[in-house]
Write a protein that holds these residues in place. Structure first.
Motif, PDB file in Angstrom:
ATOM      1  N   ASP A 189      22.556  11.346 -23.061  1.00  0.00           N
ATOM      2  CA  ASP A 189      22.837   9.989 -23.506  1.00  0.00           C
ATOM      3  C   ASP A 189      22.222   8.916 -22.613  1.00  0.00           C
ATOM      4  OD1 ASP A 189      24.475  10.539 -21.341  1.00  0.00           O
ATOM      5  OD2 ASP A 189      26.261   9.602 -22.197  1.00  0.00           O
ATOM      6  N   ALA A 190      21.520   9.305 -21.582  1.00  0.00           N
ATOM      7  CA  ALA A 190      20.899   8.351 -20.655  1.00  0.00           C
ATOM      8  C   ALA A 190      19.912   9.120 -19.783  1.00  0.00           C
ATOM      9  CB  ALA A 190      21.953   7.672 -19.783  1.00  0.00           C
ATOM     10  N   SER A 191      19.160   8.402 -18.978  1.00  0.00           N
ATOM     11  CA  SER A 191      18.197   9.081 -18.107  1.00  0.00           C
ATOM     12  C   SER A 191      18.839   9.592 -16.828  1.00  0.00           C
ATOM     13  CB  SER A 191      17.029   8.149 -17.772  1.00  0.00           C
ATOM     14  OG  SER A 191      17.503   6.973 -17.150  1.00  0.00           O
ATOM     15  N   ASN A 192      20.014   9.046 -16.464  1.00  0.00           N
ATOM     16  CA  ASN A 192      20.696   9.482 -15.247  1.00  0.00           C
ATOM     17  C   ASN A 192      21.985  10.213 -15.598  1.00  0.00           C
ATOM     18  OD1 ASN A 192      18.731   8.185 -13.816  1.00  0.00           O
ATOM     19  ND2 ASN A 192      19.994   6.444 -13.236  1.00  0.00           N
ATOM     20  N   GLY A 193      22.307  11.206 -14.780  1.00  0.00           N
ATOM     21  CA  GLY A 193      23.544  11.933 -14.944  1.00  0.00           C
ATOM     22  C   GLY A 193      24.749  11.045 -14.664  1.00  0.00           C
ATOM     23  N   SER A 194      25.935  11.549 -15.004  1.00  0.00           N
ATOM     24  CA  SER A 194      27.132  10.741 -14.845  1.00  0.00           C
ATOM     25  C   SER A 194      28.345  11.589 -14.490  1.00  0.00           C
ATOM     26  CB  SER A 194      27.413   9.950 -16.121  1.00  0.00           C
ATOM     27  OG  SER A 194      27.554  10.806 -17.234  1.00  0.00           O
ATOM     28  N   PHE A 195      29.338  10.896 -13.948  1.00  0.00           N
ATOM     29  CA  PHE A 195      30.653  11.461 -13.704  1.00  0.00           C
ATOM     30  C   PHE A 195      31.656  10.333 -13.892  1.00  0.00           C
ATOM     31  CE2 PHE A 195      29.515   9.724  -9.619  1.00  0.00           C
ATOM     32  CZ  PHE A 195      30.696   9.393  -8.959  1.00  0.00           C
ATOM     33  N   MET A 196      32.930  10.655 -13.856  1.00  0.00           N
ATOM     34  CA  MET A 196      33.971   9.649 -14.011  1.00  0.00           C
ATOM     35  C   MET A 196      34.930   9.699 -12.840  1.00  0.00           C
ATOM     36  SD  MET A 196      35.035   9.961 -18.020  1.00  0.00           S
ATOM     37  CE  MET A 196      34.136   9.038 -19.265  1.00  0.00           C
ATOM     38  N   VAL A 197      35.522   8.555 -12.564  1.00  0.00           N
ATOM     39  CA  VAL A 197      36.650   8.475 -11.651  1.00  0.00           C
ATOM     40  C   VAL A 197      37.787   7.820 -12.428  1.00  0.00           C
ATOM     41  CG1 VAL A 197      37.556   7.472  -9.522  1.00  0.00           C
ATOM     42  CG2 VAL A 197      35.223   8.386  -9.574  1.00  0.00           C
ATOM     43  N   MET A 198      38.939   8.477 -12.386  1.00  0.00           N
ATOM     44  CA  MET A 198      40.103   7.989 -13.112  1.00  0.00           C
ATOM     45  C   MET A 198      41.224   7.729 -12.109  1.00  0.00           C
ATOM     46  SD  MET A 198      42.131   9.795 -16.308  1.00  0.00           S
ATOM     47  CE  MET A 198      42.172  11.412 -15.546  1.00  0.00           C
ATOM     48  N   ASP A 199      41.824   6.560 -12.211  1.00  0.00           N
ATOM     49  CA  ASP A 199      42.973   6.235 -11.379  1.00  0.00           C
ATOM     50  C   ASP A 199      44.215   6.418 -12.233  1.00  0.00           C
ATOM     51  OD1 ASP A 199      44.563   5.409  -9.286  1.00  0.00           O
ATOM     52  OD2 ASP A 199      44.064   3.284  -9.500  1.00  0.00           O
ATOM     53  N   LEU A 200      45.098   7.309 -11.785  1.00  0.00           N
ATOM     54  CA  LEU A 200      46.338   7.569 -12.507  1.00  0.00           C
ATOM     55  C   LEU A 200      47.521   7.093 -11.688  1.00  0.00           C
ATOM     56  CD1 LEU A 200      45.962  11.154 -14.036  1.00  0.00           C
ATOM     57  CD2 LEU A 200      45.764   8.951 -15.177  1.00  0.00           C
ATOM     58  N   GLN A 201      48.363   6.287 -12.321  1.00  0.00           N
ATOM     59  CA  GLN A 201      49.599   5.803 -11.723  1.00  0.00           C
ATOM     60  C   GLN A 201      50.718   6.037 -12.728  1.00  0.00           C
ATOM     61  OE1 GLN A 201      49.615   4.629  -8.583  1.00  0.00           O
ATOM     62  NE2 GLN A 201      47.411   4.901  -8.488  1.00  0.00           N
ATOM     63  N   PRO A 241      45.799   4.941 -17.795  1.00  0.00           N
ATOM     64  CA  PRO A 241      44.727   5.376 -16.885  1.00  0.00           C
ATOM     65  C   PRO A 241      43.618   4.336 -16.811  1.00  0.00           C
ATOM     66  CG  PRO A 241      45.304   7.109 -18.441  1.00  0.00           C
ATOM     67  CD  PRO A 241      45.992   5.873 -18.899  1.00  0.00           C
ATOM     68  N   CYS A 242      43.064   4.173 -15.641  1.00  0.00           N
ATOM     69  CA  CYS A 242      41.902   3.308 -15.433  1.00  0.00           C
ATOM     70  C   CYS A 242      40.714   4.234 -15.179  1.00  0.00           C
ATOM     71  CB  CYS A 242      42.145   2.380 -14.247  1.00  0.00           C
ATOM     72  SG  CYS A 242      40.778   1.263 -13.937  1.00  0.00           S
ATOM     73  N   VAL A 243      39.726   4.181 -16.074  1.00  0.00           N
ATOM     74  CA  VAL A 243      38.603   5.120 -16.032  1.00  0.00           C
ATOM     75  C   VAL A 243      37.301   4.359 -15.799  1.00  0.00           C
ATOM     76  CG1 VAL A 243      37.339   6.896 -17.316  1.00  0.00           C
ATOM     77  CG2 VAL A 243      39.816   6.654 -17.632  1.00  0.00           C
ATOM     78  N   LYS A 244      36.471   4.913 -14.924  1.00  0.00           N
ATOM     79  CA  LYS A 244      35.157   4.314 -14.670  1.00  0.00           C
ATOM     80  C   LYS A 244      34.099   5.402 -14.794  1.00  0.00           C
ATOM     81  CE  LYS A 244      32.521   1.474 -11.510  1.00  0.00           C
ATOM     82  NZ  LYS A 244      32.483   0.786 -10.223  1.00  0.00           N
ATOM     83  N   LEU A 245      33.065   5.113 -15.602  1.00  0.00           N
ATOM     84  CA  LEU A 245      31.904   5.999 -15.729  1.00  0.00           C
ATOM     85  C   LEU A 245      30.874   5.563 -14.684  1.00  0.00           C
ATOM     86  CD1 LEU A 245      30.352   8.219 -17.395  1.00  0.00           C
ATOM     87  CD2 LEU A 245      29.356   6.297 -18.660  1.00  0.00           C
ATOM     88  N   ILE A 246      30.384   6.518 -13.906  1.00  0.00           N
ATOM     89  CA  ILE A 246      29.401   6.219 -12.862  1.00  0.00           C
ATOM     90  C   ILE A 246      28.124   6.997 -13.151  1.00  0.00           C
ATOM     91  CG2 ILE A 246      28.861   6.324 -10.401  1.00  0.00           C
ATOM     92  CD1 ILE A 246      32.433   6.475 -11.211  1.00  0.00           C
ATOM     93  N   ARG A 247      27.012   6.301 -13.205  1.00  0.00           N
ATOM     94  CA  ARG A 247      25.694   6.938 -13.355  1.00  0.00           C
ATOM     95  C   ARG A 247      25.088   7.118 -11.973  1.00  0.00           C
ATOM     96  NH1 ARG A 247      24.763   9.013 -18.418  1.00  0.00           N
ATOM     97  NH2 ARG A 247      25.756   7.657 -19.927  1.00  0.00           N
ATOM     98  N   ILE A 248      24.523   8.291 -11.741  1.00  0.00           N
ATOM     99  CA  ILE A 248      23.922   8.547 -10.423  1.00  0.00           C
ATOM    100  C   ILE A 248      22.423   8.282 -10.452  1.00  0.00           C
ATOM    101  CG2 ILE A 248      25.706  10.160  -9.726  1.00  0.00           C
ATOM    102  CD1 ILE A 248      23.664  12.420 -10.305  1.00  0.00           C
TER     103      ILE A 248
END
Length: 161
Positions: A137-149, A154-161
């Motif tokens: 879906d993009a030229s760079n790989g990705s992962f997520m960070v999720m903050d759970l309280q 949940p607060c989710v952020k997609l990060i492209r490397i």
């Protein structure tokens, strides 16, 4: 609690190293690895000294040393972790949503498609971090960070490397 979500590294340790160098990965307390390739989850656990909850992907067979799915309770949330291929995620998310409901999960995490997804489907938040090494879906790989309280969405952020 900050949770890292990664999938589909396919033997690309260097992509995991790049991921870990990202500032967003620094405060992760637990990693969810949604399959393909299991040895990479072992590497991630070794280099981070963090717990890595992992499941088998379609490229992790045969071997049978990992389950097809795991259910994890964290901060008042229940997460269904799977690779997704057994739920037909290439053809839609209804089966995955139902599987999450069947185990009482409010979050479902999967991989397999190499495409990042964050979608609320009924009462289930469905997440796919995309592929860290071979994104579709993009030229760079990705992962997520999720903050759970507890008692919070949940607060989710997609990060492209």
């Amino acid at each position: 609690m900050k949770i890292g979500i990664v999938s589909d590294s396919h033997g690309g340790y260097q992509y995991l190293d790049t991921m870990l160098a990202c500032k967003e990965a620094k405060n992760v307390k637990l990693w969810l690895f949604a399959g393909d390739i299991a040895m990479d989850a072992d590497y991630l656990a070794m280099v981070t000294d963090k717990e890595v909850i992992r499941v088998a992907g379609n490229n992790d067979w045969p071997g049978g040393r990992l389950p097809d799915y795991e259910t994890v309770d964290i901060a008042g949330h229940t997460i269904l972790l799977t690779h997704g291929h057994l739920f037909g995620v290439n053809f839609g998310l209804n089966n995955l949503q139902q599987a999450a409901l069947d185990v009482g999960a409010d979050i479902a995490v999967y991989g397999h498609t190499h495409v990042a997804v964050e979608e609320m489907k009924g009462d289930v938040l469905i997440l796919n971090p995309g592929s860290i090494s071979r994104p579709r879906d993009a030229s760079n790989g990705s992962f997520m960070v999720m903050d759970l309280q507890p008692d919070k969405s949940p607060c989710v952020k997609l990060i492209r490397i």
